[in-house]
Design a protein around this motif. Structure first.
Motif, short mmCIF file in Angstrom:
data_model
loop_
_atom_site.label_atom_id
_atom_site.label_comp_id
_atom_site.label_asym_id
_atom_site.label_seq_id
_atom_site.Cartn_x
_atom_site.Cartn_y
_atom_site.Cartn_z
N ARG A 207 0.86 -1.19 0.00
CA ARG A 207 0.00 0.00 0.00
C ARG A 207 0.89 1.24 0.00
NH1 ARG A 207 -3.47 -2.97 -1.42
NH2 ARG A 207 -5.22 -3.72 -0.21
N ALA A 208 0.43 2.29 -0.61
CA ALA A 208 1.19 3.54 -0.64
C ALA A 208 1.00 4.35 0.63
CB ALA A 208 0.77 4.38 -1.85
N THR A 209 -0.21 4.24 1.21
CA THR A 209 -0.51 5.08 2.37
C THR A 209 -0.99 4.23 3.55
OG1 THR A 209 -2.78 5.42 1.59
CG2 THR A 209 -1.15 7.08 0.95
N THR A 210 -0.93 4.84 4.73
CA THR A 210 -1.46 4.21 5.94
C THR A 210 -2.97 4.37 5.96
OG1 THR A 210 -1.33 6.25 7.23
CG2 THR A 210 0.65 4.84 7.20
N LEU B 296 1.60 8.95 3.67
CA LEU B 296 2.50 8.12 2.89
C LEU B 296 3.20 7.13 3.82
CD1 LEU B 296 3.36 7.86 -0.07
CD2 LEU B 296 5.31 9.31 0.46
N GLN B 297 3.21 5.85 3.47
CA GLN B 297 3.85 4.85 4.33
C GLN B 297 5.35 5.07 4.40
OE1 GLN B 297 3.14 0.73 3.47
NE2 GLN B 297 1.12 0.78 4.38
N THR B 298 5.92 4.67 5.53
CA THR B 298 7.36 4.66 5.72
C THR B 298 7.77 3.23 6.08
OG1 THR B 298 7.25 5.11 8.09
CG2 THR B 298 7.30 7.04 6.61
N GLU B 299 9.05 3.01 6.29
CA GLU B 299 9.53 1.68 6.64
C GLU B 299 8.89 1.13 7.91
OE1 GLU B 299 13.74 0.99 6.54
OE2 GLU B 299 13.97 2.29 4.80
N LYS B 300 8.53 1.99 8.85
CA LYS B 300 7.93 1.51 10.10
C LYS B 300 6.50 1.01 9.92
CE LYS B 300 6.49 6.07 11.61
NZ LYS B 300 5.35 6.44 12.25
N ASP B 301 5.90 1.26 8.75
CA ASP B 301 4.52 0.86 8.51
C ASP B 301 4.37 -0.52 7.87
OD1 ASP B 301 3.32 3.31 9.41
OD2 ASP B 301 4.11 4.25 7.60
N TRP B 302 5.47 -1.18 7.58
CA TRP B 302 5.36 -2.51 6.99
C TRP B 302 6.56 -3.37 7.37
CZ3 TRP B 302 8.73 -4.28 3.03
CH2 TRP B 302 9.59 -3.32 2.52
N LYS B 303 6.43 -4.66 7.14
CA LYS B 303 7.46 -5.62 7.49
C LYS B 303 7.95 -6.31 6.22
CE LYS B 303 8.05 -9.87 10.13
NZ LYS B 303 7.65 -11.08 9.47
N VAL B 304 9.26 -6.40 6.06
CA VAL B 304 9.85 -7.09 4.92
C VAL B 304 9.53 -8.58 5.01
CG1 VAL B 304 12.02 -7.74 3.80
CG2 VAL B 304 11.71 -5.42 4.66
N GLU B 305 9.08 -9.15 3.92
CA GLU B 305 8.82 -10.58 3.83
C GLU B 305 9.97 -11.20 3.02
OE1 GLU B 305 3.98 -10.12 3.90
OE2 GLU B 305 4.97 -10.55 2.01
N PRO B 306 10.69 -12.16 3.60
CA PRO B 306 11.91 -12.66 2.96
C PRO B 306 11.67 -13.64 1.81
CG PRO B 306 11.50 -13.84 4.98
CD PRO B 306 10.44 -12.78 4.89
N THR B 307 12.68 -13.75 0.96
CA THR B 307 12.72 -14.73 -0.12
C THR B 307 14.13 -15.30 -0.16
OG1 THR B 307 11.09 -13.51 -1.41
CG2 THR B 307 12.50 -15.03 -2.63
#
Length: 165
Positions: free
Chosen positions: A85-88, A93-104
């Protein structure tokens, strides 16, 4: 380096890494003897092992770990967020604290065909082959040949000489 290569000071490059023009690397690690093609971006917290070939126009995002001896074809895209998503919810506007990296993870000796998309939270097994244009949505077993959208197991490599034909 030259004016057509952008390498941040926090990038760790192994010996004999070969970089084409128009490469953007930041906060990542690339192992020895790896070749990076033109128009490739590798983001922070991504790793590429030794003796890999990353072909042109490929995007390797944060959270991707590529082991040694891996081939990545042209225009391969890795994804690190299942629900981007672009926004909360509040409209900011979302920042790094608004989402979690999902690994590959791409295991040793795997090959990914040109134009493939690799979704997050998957592992591509050792020596697996991903057919060109595939969309990988689930783990790929070791020595499997997968293709399609979504990618499905077509068969298994039973003899290493098979992959040279």
């Amino acid at each position: 380096m030259n004016e057509h290569v952008c390498i941040a000071p926090d990038v760790r490059l192994g010996e004999n890494v070969r970089l084409s023009k128009f490469v953007n690397l930041y906060g990542c690690e690339v192992g020895a003897n790896t070749k990076i093609g033109a128009f490739v971006e590798i983001q922070k917290n991504a790793t590429v092992g030794r003796n890999c070939k990353i072909s042109s126009h490929t995007f390797i995002c944060e959270g991707v770990a590529i082991e040694d001896d891996v081939f990545v074809g042209h225009a391969v895209t890795f994804i690190n967020d299942s629900y981007p998503r672009a926004t909360t919810l509040g409209g900011e506007l979302q920042t790094e604290k608004d989402w979690k990296v999902e690994p590959t993870r791409v295991k040793k000796g795997a090959s990914i065909g040109s134009g493939s998309t690799i979704l997050s939270n998957v592992t591509i097994g050792e020596n697996a082959l991903v057919g060109a244009g595939s969309v990988v949505t689930h783990d790929v077993p070791a020595n499997a040949i997968v293709a399609g959208n979504p990618a499905k197991v077509r068969r298994y490599i039973t003899n290493p000489i098979e992959v040279e034909k």
